[in-house]
Design a protein around this motif. Structure first.
Motif, PDB file in Angstrom:
ATOM      1  N   ASN A   1     -17.105   1.273 -15.807  1.00 50.44           N
ATOM      2  CA  ASN A   1     -16.501   2.557 -15.426  1.00 50.44           C
ATOM      3  C   ASN A   1     -17.108   3.144 -14.157  1.00 50.44           C
TER       4      ASN A   1
ATOM      5  N   LEU B   1     -21.429   9.666 -21.528  1.00 49.75           N
ATOM      6  CA  LEU B   1     -21.207   8.440 -22.287  1.00 49.75           C
ATOM      7  C   LEU B   1     -22.181   8.433 -23.455  1.00 49.75           C
TER       8      LEU B   1
ATOM      9  N   TYR C   1     -16.538   8.173 -24.520  1.00 52.81           N
ATOM     10  CA  TYR C   1     -16.495   8.394 -23.078  1.00 52.81           C
ATOM     11  C   TYR C   1     -15.848   9.757 -22.891  1.00 52.81           C
TER      12      TYR C   1
END
Length: 164
Positions: free
Chosen positions: A41, A66, A79
Motif C-alpha cells: 500500500n 494499519l 486498514y
C-alpha cells in the motif's frame, strides 16, 4: 551441591534464554506480513508498535492507520483511512471482585474505538482481551498513547479540512 545448583539453573535458564533470543514465530510472522502489507500500500510509518500477536502503525503523511492481529492462527488487518473518522475513544472493561475482604479490580478487555463521520459502524481495535492474552504488558498505557496519537492526527486532519 554446586553441580546440582548449576543443573537446576541450567534447566530453568536455557529455555528462557532460547525464547528470548529466538523469539516467537507469531511475532516474526505478523511483522513480516505487516511489512508486506505496508509496502503493498506504499505506506511509510511515522510510528509503529508490536506486542502479543498485534501490531499497529500510522502513516501521518497519508493519514492511514494499519492494525494487524492474529485471531485463531489467522492474521487479520484493519486498514483505516483516518479522514473517515471523527474521534477515537478507549473502551475498557474492568471487573471488580472482593477477595478476602479486599476489593480487587482486573482488566478484562481493552480496545480503541474509532467513530466514523456521519453514519457508519465504529471500528474497534483490540489491545487486550483476558480470554486470549496470558498477561498484561502495559496495555492501558499503550492504548492511551495510541489514542493520543490518533486524536492528534484527527485534529490535524480537521484543521487542514477547515482551512481548505
Amino acid at each position: 551441591m554446586i553441580l546440582v545448583f548449576a543443573l537446576v539453573v541450567g534447566i530453568v535458564a536455557v529455555p528462557y534464554m532460547f525464547f528470548i533470543f529466538f523469539g516467537s514465530n507469531t511475532t516474526k510472522k505478523i511483522h513480516a506480513k505487516f511489512k508486506e502489507e505496508a509496502s503493498k500500500n506504499d505506506l511509510s510509518f511515522a510510528q509503529s508498535e508490536k506486542w502479543n500477536g498485534r501490531q499497529i502503525a500510522i502513516d501521518t503523511t497519508k493519514n492511514v492507520l494499519l492494525y494487524g492481529q492474529i485471531i485463531q492462527e489467522k492474521l487479520i488487518f484493519e486498514y483505516l483511512d483516518l479522514t473517515q473518522f471523527s474521534q477515537v475513544n478507549i473502551l475498557e472493561d474492568l471487573k471488580t471482585k472482593r477477595i478476602d475482604g479486599k476489593v480487587s479490580t482486573t482488566l478484562e478487555h481493552l480496545a480503541l474505538t474509532l467513530t466514523p463521520q456521519g453514519t457508519g459502524t465504529p471500528v474497534t481495535l483490540n489491545f487486550y482481551d483476558s480470554l486470549f492474552d496470558a498477561s498484561q504488558n502495559f496495555e492501558q498505557k499503550r492504548a492511551q498513547q495510541w489514542k493520543n496519537t490518533i486524536a492528534q492526527q484527527l485534529h490535524i486532519k480537521s484543521a487542514h479540512h477547515v482551512a481548505a
